[in-house]
Scaffold this motif. Sequence first.
Motif, mmCIF file in Angstrom:
data_model
loop_
_atom_site.group_PDB
_atom_site.id
_atom_site.type_symbol
_atom_site.label_atom_id
_atom_site.label_comp_id
_atom_site.label_asym_id
_atom_site.label_seq_id
_atom_site.Cartn_x
_atom_site.Cartn_y
_atom_site.Cartn_z
ATOM 1 N N THR A 161 -8.238 50.842 -15.789
ATOM 2 C CA THR A 161 -7.866 51.334 -17.122
ATOM 3 C C THR A 161 -9.063 51.969 -17.815
ATOM 4 O O THR A 161 -8.944 53.039 -18.430
ATOM 5 C CB THR A 161 -7.306 50.171 -17.975
ATOM 6 N N ARG A 162 -10.221 51.340 -17.717
ATOM 7 C CA ARG A 162 -11.441 51.892 -18.301
ATOM 8 C C ARG A 162 -11.765 53.248 -17.651
ATOM 9 O O ARG A 162 -12.090 54.215 -18.333
ATOM 10 C CB ARG A 162 -12.603 50.908 -18.131
ATOM 11 N N LEU A 167 -9.667 55.327 -16.251
ATOM 12 C CA LEU A 167 -8.682 56.310 -16.732
ATOM 13 C C LEU A 167 -9.070 56.847 -18.108
ATOM 14 O O LEU A 167 -8.993 58.055 -18.358
ATOM 15 C CB LEU A 167 -7.283 55.694 -16.805
ATOM 16 N N ARG A 168 -9.456 55.940 -19.015
ATOM 17 C CA ARG A 168 -9.841 56.375 -20.360
ATOM 18 C C ARG A 168 -11.061 57.302 -20.308
ATOM 19 O O ARG A 168 -11.099 58.320 -20.988
ATOM 20 C CB ARG A 168 -10.162 55.157 -21.234
ATOM 21 N N GLU A 169 -12.048 56.926 -19.530
ATOM 22 C CA GLU A 169 -13.272 57.738 -19.429
ATOM 23 C C GLU A 169 -12.984 59.073 -18.746
ATOM 24 O O GLU A 169 -13.544 60.113 -19.143
ATOM 25 C CB GLU A 169 -14.358 56.974 -18.677
ATOM 26 N N ALA A 207 -10.223 60.727 -18.879
ATOM 27 C CA ALA A 207 -9.425 61.558 -19.797
ATOM 28 C C ALA A 207 -10.265 62.088 -20.963
ATOM 29 O O ALA A 207 -9.859 63.025 -21.615
ATOM 30 C CB ALA A 207 -8.244 60.758 -20.332
ATOM 31 N N ALA A 208 -11.407 61.455 -21.213
ATOM 32 C CA ALA A 208 -12.246 61.840 -22.364
ATOM 33 C C ALA A 208 -12.968 63.148 -22.134
ATOM 34 O O ALA A 208 -13.146 63.661 -21.106
ATOM 35 C CB ALA A 208 -13.238 60.745 -22.670
#
Length: 190
Positions: free
Chosen positions: A182-183, A185-187, A189-190
């Motif tokens: 999850t981390r 994925l967030r990074e 997408a940033a």
Amino acid sequence: MKRIEALAALADLTPRHPVVVTCAATSRELASIRDSENHLYLLDAMGLVGSVATGLALSLDPAGPKVVGIEGDGSLLMNPNVLPTGGYFAPGNLLLILLDNGVYGSTGGLPTYASRIDLAALAAAAGWTTRTADTVDGLSAAFAELLGISEPAFLHVRIEGGNARDIPRLLVDPVTIRDRFTRWLREAAA
């Protein structure tokens, strides 16, 4: 081609892709080659790669990297409804890779139905663009080709039976695997 050879090629091809990986020997072998934060190992969740990968593809930016699911024939045969579901919802950012050795590799090599059921034809009938491969070079070429399409893609890879020797168990807490994925994925997408 052995599963571990196919997985080594896939590890090289997918550093920027979210990768959902089937349980047991496949997860262990991939983790032994390259344990990466972009790998979501579905430990003890046989048959769910297609479901998780389809949901993930539907939730992510369709212009981003494709979601790659790595599934086995026995696992896909436990939950074949992922093929019509993926075909119906048709996420263009989904690539399901089937590593087909014709056996349940983690349970003593009992045969699956894959010798008599054409899983690529099932995927095609459900609306997936399909390709097949049985060599590392063929896998890499088909993977590159399927990255360029904007509909669900299915790569049927024939592999030899058997598991790689001396591969340690994947004893990472599933919550830790989820959190790091999850981390990532967030990074990404940033």
